[in-house]
Structures are given as structure tokens and as C-alpha cells.
Design an enzyme around this catalytic site. Structure first.
Site, PDB file in Angstrom:
ATOM      1  N   CYS A  51       0.840  -1.213   0.000  1.00  0.00           N
ATOM      2  CA  CYS A  51       0.000   0.000   0.000  1.00  0.00           C
ATOM      3  C   CYS A  51       0.869   1.255   0.000  1.00  0.00           C
ATOM      4  O   CYS A  51       0.534   2.257  -0.645  1.00  0.00           O
ATOM      5  CB  CYS A  51      -0.925   0.014   1.208  1.00  0.00           C
ATOM      6  SG  CYS A  51      -2.005  -1.419   1.299  1.00  0.00           S
TER       7      CYS A  51
HETATM    8  C1  BEZ Z   1       0.561  -4.598   1.819  1.00  0.00           C
HETATM    9  O1  BEZ Z   1       0.084  -3.521   1.493  1.00  0.00           O
HETATM   10  O2  BEZ Z   1       1.758  -4.814   1.748  1.00  0.00           O
HETATM   11  C2  BEZ Z   1      -0.314  -5.714   2.285  1.00  0.00           C
HETATM   12  C3  BEZ Z   1      -1.470  -5.431   2.965  1.00  0.00           C
HETATM   13  C4  BEZ Z   1      -2.264  -6.486   3.413  1.00  0.00           C
HETATM   14  C5  BEZ Z   1      -1.870  -7.793   3.148  1.00  0.00           C
HETATM   15  C6  BEZ Z   1      -0.715  -8.047   2.425  1.00  0.00           C
HETATM   16  C7  BEZ Z   1       0.080  -6.997   1.993  1.00  0.00           C
END
Ligand code: BEZ
Length: 213
Positions: A46
Site C-alpha cells: 500500500c
Molecule cells: C501490503 O500492502 O503490503 C499488504 C497489505 C495487506 C496484506 C498483504 C500486503
């Protein structure tokens, strides 16, 4: 949950965001819009996604597109995380992030898919036209960061095909030849598409992109 299928009016809502309270339809005004959810603040994928969107500001502006992000984290969390995004992605977040703690917007747009995760939003993307209709929706899992070049490409196609009787073929990118819409007869097409056309099959007619000089 409202219906959020292609052609539906994007459900309106009022929500708290990092840029104050937003009424979605008023905020969109005459612009195109991208509403996209991410699973959680302070997560790696994210962080790269929101940093990338910030860096694409000029590309979105060129296309008259406003962008708004969402997760179920609170405002304070969003604000702290923005500092990290700015620092690590070498950018400045320049779009609002909705704090959907009560999941009102997530539920309205079916952004929580319980068999994937019961609490967090998946990576939903909605492209909304200036008429407030949903033009595109894509859902990615948490483990896959989005390709924002692809979103720009789709917006180029949506904006082209909104005004010209054409469609864009597989892997098309802005500037390449396009397909003449099946609703247009070849005789009619010869009059409309003055740059010429190539009739490969009666149903497969190519023409140079009509909105380029
Ligand atoms: C991420 O943004 O890295 C992420 C968020 C939730 C689950 C897996 C990855």
C-alpha cells in the site's frame, strides 16, 4: 450495499478524509474520478501504491481525473502514514484518503470480501465518469500491488470511446490504431473516419486514432 456495476451511478456518500469532510459527488464535480481502496495503513505494498499515485499527479490532471483512496483505518493513522509514504517514496501525497472506520463506504461499494479478509478492504478500483456513472471496476487481492499505468491506459480508452464510435483492441496504448465500433457500417465508417480504414474482415475494421492530429 448499493449496486456498483458498470453503468450504475456511483453511490454518493459523505466521509471524513485527510482533506476534510467530502461529499463524493460534489468533490468529483465535472471531473473523472478514481476511488480506490487498500487493505491497511503502514503496510508495504500500500505504501508503494499511494506513493506511485502521488507521483502520477500530472498524468491524472492531464486527463481531468481526481483520485481518492480509502481504508478502514482512522484519520490519525492516515496522517502519520502519509509522512512515511512521503519519506520512503520520495513524494508528497496530494490526494485525500478516506478514513472509513465505520465501513460505511466499504460496504456501499462491496470493498470487503469476507472470504479474502473479514475486516480489511481488498484493492478495489472504481473509475467514475463526469456523469457519475461507473465506467470500470477492478479488484485485486492484497498481495498484488496495482499497475497504475494500466489505469491510465484504460482511462485513455474510456475517454476516447466516450466521444468516438471506436473501441480499443487488446494491449492498445494511446496513439495506436483503434477498432471501428460494430454498430457503424463500413460505408458510414468511410465518411466518419477521414484518415482511412483497413477492412481486415467485415467485422474487424481498423482506423487511426481519431482524436489525434
Ligand atoms: C501490503 O500492502 O503490503 C499488504 C497489505 C495487506 C496484506 C498483504 C500486503
Amino acid at each position: 450495499m448499493a449496486t456498483t456495476r458498470l453503468g450504475d451511478i456511483a453511490p454518493n456518500f459523505t466521509a471524513h478524509s485527510t482533506e476534510g469532510e467530502i461529499n463524493f459527488h460534489n468533490w468529483l464535480g465535472e471531473s473523472w474520478g478514481i476511488l480506490f481502496s487498500h487493505p491497511a495503513d503502514f503496510t508495504p505494498v500500500c505504501t508503494t501504491e499511494l506513493g506511485t499515485v502521488a507521483k502520477y499527479k500530472d498524468e491524472f490532471e492531464k486527463r481531468n481525473v481526481k483520485v481518492i483512496a480509502l481504508s478502514v483505518d482512522g484519520l490519525e493513522s492516515h496522517k502519520e502514514w502519509i509522512s512515511d509514504i512521503n519519506e520512503t517514496q520520495d513524494t508528497t501525497v496530494n490526494f485525500p484518503i478516506i478514513a472509513d472506520e465505520d465501513r460505511k463506504v466499504s460496504e456501499l461499494y462491496d470493498m470487503i470480501h469476507p472470504n479474502a479478509d473479514s475486516k480489511l478492504t481488498v484493492r478495489s478500483v472504481f473509475v467514475v465518469g463526469p456523469d457519475k456513472q461507473i465506467k470500470l471496476s477492478i479488484t485485486y487481492p492484497a498481495s498484488t500491488g496495482r499497475n497504475f499505468d494500466e489505469l491510465l491506459r484504460v482511462i485513455d480508452s474510456l475517454q476516447l470511446t466516450a466521444y468516438h464510435s471506436v473501441a480499443t483492441p487488446a494491449n492498445w496504448i494511446n496513439g495506436e490504431d483503434v477498432v471501428i465500433a460494430p454498430s457503424i457500417s463500413t460505408d458510414e465508417a468511410r465518411k466518419i473516419f477521414t484518415k482511412g480504414l483497413d477492412e481486415i474482415k467485415p467485422y474487424l475494421r481498423m482506423t487511426p486514432q481519431p482524436n489525434l492530429n
